[in-house]
Design a protein around this motif. Sequence first.
Motif, PDB file in Angstrom:
ATOM      1  N   TRP A   4      32.435  35.626  38.056  1.00  0.00           N
ATOM      2  CA  TRP A   4      32.200  34.604  37.031  1.00  0.00           C
ATOM      3  C   TRP A   4      30.707  34.291  36.890  1.00  0.00           C
ATOM      4  CZ3 TRP A   4      35.602  32.843  33.550  1.00  0.00           C
ATOM      5  CH2 TRP A   4      36.962  33.045  33.791  1.00  0.00           C
ATOM      6  N   ALA A   5      30.001  34.251  38.018  1.00  0.00           N
ATOM      7  CA  ALA A   5      28.557  33.975  37.979  1.00  0.00           C
ATOM      8  C   ALA A   5      27.811  35.086  37.251  1.00  0.00           C
ATOM      9  CB  ALA A   5      28.017  33.808  39.399  1.00  0.00           C
ATOM     10  N   PHE A   6      28.201  36.328  37.513  1.00  0.00           N
ATOM     11  CA  PHE A   6      27.532  37.446  36.843  1.00  0.00           C
ATOM     12  C   PHE A   6      27.841  37.462  35.345  1.00  0.00           C
ATOM     13  CE2 PHE A   6      27.434  39.582  41.165  1.00  0.00           C
ATOM     14  CZ  PHE A   6      26.057  39.461  41.295  1.00  0.00           C
ATOM     15  N   MET A   7      29.061  37.078  34.971  1.00  0.00           N
ATOM     16  CA  MET A   7      29.359  36.971  33.536  1.00  0.00           C
ATOM     17  C   MET A   7      28.494  35.895  32.886  1.00  0.00           C
ATOM     18  SD  MET A   7      33.452  37.599  32.933  1.00  0.00           S
ATOM     19  CE  MET A   7      34.037  36.375  34.096  1.00  0.00           C
ATOM     20  N   ALA A   8      28.245  34.827  33.613  1.00  0.00           N
ATOM     21  CA  ALA A   8      27.376  33.774  33.088  1.00  0.00           C
ATOM     22  C   ALA A   8      25.948  34.291  32.893  1.00  0.00           C
ATOM     23  CB  ALA A   8      27.378  32.584  34.052  1.00  0.00           C
ATOM     24  N   LEU A   9      25.456  35.042  33.854  1.00  0.00           N
ATOM     25  CA  LEU A   9      24.102  35.595  33.737  1.00  0.00           C
ATOM     26  C   LEU A   9      24.034  36.628  32.609  1.00  0.00           C
ATOM     27  CD1 LEU A   9      23.206  35.947  37.528  1.00  0.00           C
ATOM     28  CD2 LEU A   9      22.387  34.224  35.905  1.00  0.00           C
ATOM     29  N   TRP A  54      50.404  42.178  35.379  1.00  0.00           N
ATOM     30  CA  TRP A  54      50.182  40.797  34.940  1.00  0.00           C
ATOM     31  C   TRP A  54      49.953  39.857  36.111  1.00  0.00           C
ATOM     32  CZ3 TRP A  54      49.204  40.788  30.010  1.00  0.00           C
ATOM     33  CH2 TRP A  54      49.767  41.784  29.210  1.00  0.00           C
ATOM     34  N   LYS A  55      50.314  40.272  37.302  1.00  0.00           N
ATOM     35  CA  LYS A  55      50.106  39.413  38.466  1.00  0.00           C
ATOM     36  C   LYS A  55      48.630  39.200  38.766  1.00  0.00           C
ATOM     37  CE  LYS A  55      54.413  40.579  40.864  1.00  0.00           C
ATOM     38  NZ  LYS A  55      55.009  41.137  42.108  1.00  0.00           N
ATOM     39  N   ILE A  56      47.809  40.132  38.290  1.00  0.00           N
ATOM     40  CA  ILE A  56      46.388  40.039  38.587  1.00  0.00           C
ATOM     41  C   ILE A  56      45.764  38.770  38.003  1.00  0.00           C
ATOM     42  CG2 ILE A  56      45.634  41.332  36.551  1.00  0.00           C
ATOM     43  CD1 ILE A  56      43.505  42.621  38.315  1.00  0.00           C
ATOM     44  N   TRP A  57      46.356  38.238  36.916  1.00  0.00           N
ATOM     45  CA  TRP A  57      45.819  37.028  36.300  1.00  0.00           C
ATOM     46  C   TRP A  57      45.885  35.834  37.249  1.00  0.00           C
ATOM     47  CZ3 TRP A  57      43.452  36.741  31.553  1.00  0.00           C
ATOM     48  CH2 TRP A  57      43.515  37.898  30.766  1.00  0.00           C
ATOM     49  N   GLU A  58      46.809  35.903  38.208  1.00  0.00           N
ATOM     50  CA  GLU A  58      46.940  34.803  39.171  1.00  0.00           C
ATOM     51  C   GLU A  58      45.835  34.821  40.213  1.00  0.00           C
ATOM     52  OE1 GLU A  58      50.767  35.358  40.846  1.00  0.00           O
ATOM     53  OE2 GLU A  58      51.863  35.128  38.940  1.00  0.00           O
ATOM     54  N   ARG A  59      45.073  35.911  40.262  1.00  0.00           N
ATOM     55  CA  ARG A  59      44.057  36.054  41.309  1.00  0.00           C
ATOM     56  C   ARG A  59      42.632  35.950  40.757  1.00  0.00           C
ATOM     57  NH1 ARG A  59      47.464  40.561  42.252  1.00  0.00           N
ATOM     58  NH2 ARG A  59      45.799  42.022  41.738  1.00  0.00           N
ATOM     59  N   LEU A  60      42.489  35.413  39.560  1.00  0.00           N
ATOM     60  CA  LEU A  60      41.171  35.375  38.920  1.00  0.00           C
ATOM     61  C   LEU A  60      40.399  34.077  39.170  1.00  0.00           C
ATOM     62  CD1 LEU A  60      41.887  37.020  35.442  1.00  0.00           C
ATOM     63  CD2 LEU A  60      41.147  38.088  37.579  1.00  0.00           C
ATOM     64  N   HIS A  61      41.058  33.082  39.759  1.00  0.00           N
ATOM     65  CA  HIS A  61      40.415  31.776  39.982  1.00  0.00           C
ATOM     66  C   HIS A  61      39.812  31.265  38.669  1.00  0.00           C
ATOM     67  CE1 HIS A  61      40.766  31.802  44.409  1.00  0.00           C
ATOM     68  NE2 HIS A  61      40.655  33.112  44.264  1.00  0.00           N
ATOM     69  N   ILE A  62      40.657  31.207  37.644  1.00  0.00           N
ATOM     70  CA  ILE A  62      40.172  30.921  36.294  1.00  0.00           C
ATOM     71  C   ILE A  62      39.569  29.521  36.179  1.00  0.00           C
ATOM     72  CG2 ILE A  62      40.894  30.593  33.901  1.00  0.00           C
ATOM     73  CD1 ILE A  62      42.873  32.869  34.283  1.00  0.00           C
ATOM     74  N   VAL A  63      40.187  28.526  36.774  1.00  0.00           N
ATOM     75  CA  VAL A  63      39.700  27.156  36.629  1.00  0.00           C
ATOM     76  C   VAL A  63      38.345  26.990  37.302  1.00  0.00           C
ATOM     77  CG1 VAL A  63      40.141  24.737  37.149  1.00  0.00           C
ATOM     78  CG2 VAL A  63      42.023  26.215  36.409  1.00  0.00           C
ATOM     79  N   SER A  64      38.261  27.305  38.590  1.00  0.00           N
ATOM     80  CA  SER A  64      36.992  27.152  39.306  1.00  0.00           C
ATOM     81  C   SER A  64      35.952  28.124  38.777  1.00  0.00           C
ATOM     82  CB  SER A  64      37.200  27.371  40.809  1.00  0.00           C
ATOM     83  OG  SER A  64      37.744  28.667  41.063  1.00  0.00           O
ATOM     84  N   LEU A  90      32.244  27.235  37.177  1.00  0.00           N
ATOM     85  CA  LEU A  90      31.009  27.865  37.643  1.00  0.00           C
ATOM     86  C   LEU A  90      30.264  28.504  36.489  1.00  0.00           C
ATOM     87  CD1 LEU A  90      29.164  28.782  39.955  1.00  0.00           C
ATOM     88  CD2 LEU A  90      30.673  30.776  40.259  1.00  0.00           C
ATOM     89  N   PHE A  91      30.991  29.166  35.604  1.00  0.00           N
ATOM     90  CA  PHE A  91      30.393  29.782  34.421  1.00  0.00           C
ATOM     91  C   PHE A  91      29.658  28.742  33.576  1.00  0.00           C
ATOM     92  CE2 PHE A  91      30.586  30.997  29.963  1.00  0.00           C
ATOM     93  CZ  PHE A  91      30.165  32.319  29.980  1.00  0.00           C
TER      94      PHE A  91
END
Length: 563
Positions: A178-183, A210-220, A224-225
């Motif tokens: 997420w940090a690298f996407m922000a940069l 589709w289970k991979i979406w549960e491991r993305l830590h989308i909220v946090s 951070l982004f």
Amino acid sequence: MQFGQSRQSAAFNPATLLILVLIYGLLWFGTLNFRHLIPSDEGRYAEIAREMLVTGDWVTPRYNGYKYFEKPPLQIWATAAAFNLFGIGDWQARLWTALTGFLTILFVGFTGARIFSPRAGYLAALVLASSPMWVISGHVNSLDMGLSAFLVAALCSLLLAQTSAHQHARRNWMWACWAFMALATLSKGVIGVAIPGMVFVFYSVTAWDWKIWERLHIVSGTLLFLVITAPWFVLIAQRNPEFLEFFFIHEHLQRFTQTAHSRTGPIYYFLPLLLLGFLPWIAQIPGSIKQAWQERNREFSSAWLLTCWFVVILGFFSISQSKLPGYIIPIFPALALLVGNSLDRRLELNKGLGLPWQVQTLCFVVLGGVGFFFLGEVGRQARPDEVESYAQYTYWVIAALITLMSFSLLAFAQSKRNSLASISSFASGFFLCALIAGTGHETLGRAVSGIDLVKQVKAGIPENTNFYSVRILDHTVPFYLGKTMIMVEFSDELTFGVQQQPDLWMPTLASFIERWKEDVTAYALMVPEQYTELQKLNVPMQEVGRDSRRVIVKHPEAVNPAP
């Protein structure tokens, strides 16, 4: 372990790897100052950074003194900081590009070693380090390499997160993603998050994962982004209310859907660039993608995600109405990881690369030899005053071809007894070939840069005099002069800026002539044809310097400062 295998495993000795990285780094960074900046990207982004440093305004980017909102400021910040630390110059302007390109090679190697095997990581780094388009892009002051570096860092972090066995490590690598996407977003806009998003959706559909979406830590991750990106967007919007519409509508939506930027091209526009940019390894792509396709139904397939990255980026920009060569640079690290893994599998299963590899190395020996028959084409489009420069560049091309042929021949000789050494020699030949050809471009680029013209006139120009740019936007002379210019009639890509600050420019040639007659300390830059036209109008001008592309004049009543 057989003797040949022990020699190959020696390449992964930490001391050996460190020596290889140091040698490569010396060549990579040591050539940054061999060329002067050329239009348009190199001069543009160097000058924006210089103006940011001089004005002290680190929020609102300016170009030639006008507001410039086309791109976010991360690379401009980094370049201005380099100017502040090391002085203003050519290698300092390219430092961010070179640094991000170099570190990406190391990160690709690290990622390959973690998700595949140490040898696959070494081979992936080797493939990327020798890909001509990556090498050239790493030595050009453009935003594309910085964007690509952070996009690829996000990709690698995602791969490391999804293949990690520990929950704590998975979370940390996803936060890094997420940090690298922000940069990446701060490097070139919303494409920094849009590309990973499109790739992820495409991967989920094609792999039915589709289970991979549960491991993305989308909220946090989203928080951070926003912590990284939001401060600048809020500050610049507060200071410049016109920013948001221009940046998000004009520079993003319209760039993709409309042809207003005059950067169109056929749908196959990027295929020749893919061929040339990944030339030494192009034969390995089909087998690598086939292998990834066979693995796509696993719980998580790194190889298939890399394939989706390649397909989505290539497809997205192929259908876009805005096309430039640098847009596909992010695909090369993904291809390097795929090819590195594929070569590693072949070495593991076959204990060597066999006849196809030998044929490939010999093909490039022959290709290099064929290149000598086309040396006459190098200067075919040269202007009369550039014939000598093109003749000089021919010697650099000859050196590049000889290097390519020599290392390809060495790779062929090594192929039977040491496959890893053969691959390394082959890659070294292409890296050196691209580096030599790129460095030698100074023989052509020097005239384009305007550095010799600036040397003729800079010492005699007063510090606070007005400098006009008559119907021309020169992307390098302002940087080398260290002066911004007042645009006359032709605003080019500064149209938005002059609309926001109309009092800072001359909208017509007639208004310039009237101002010029009164501004007796002024200087002006123009093309030779424009100078001839103004002479016919009896505009009082005294030529102080020229090259084949530009003329610099002053008001005849101007008095040069005392030495």
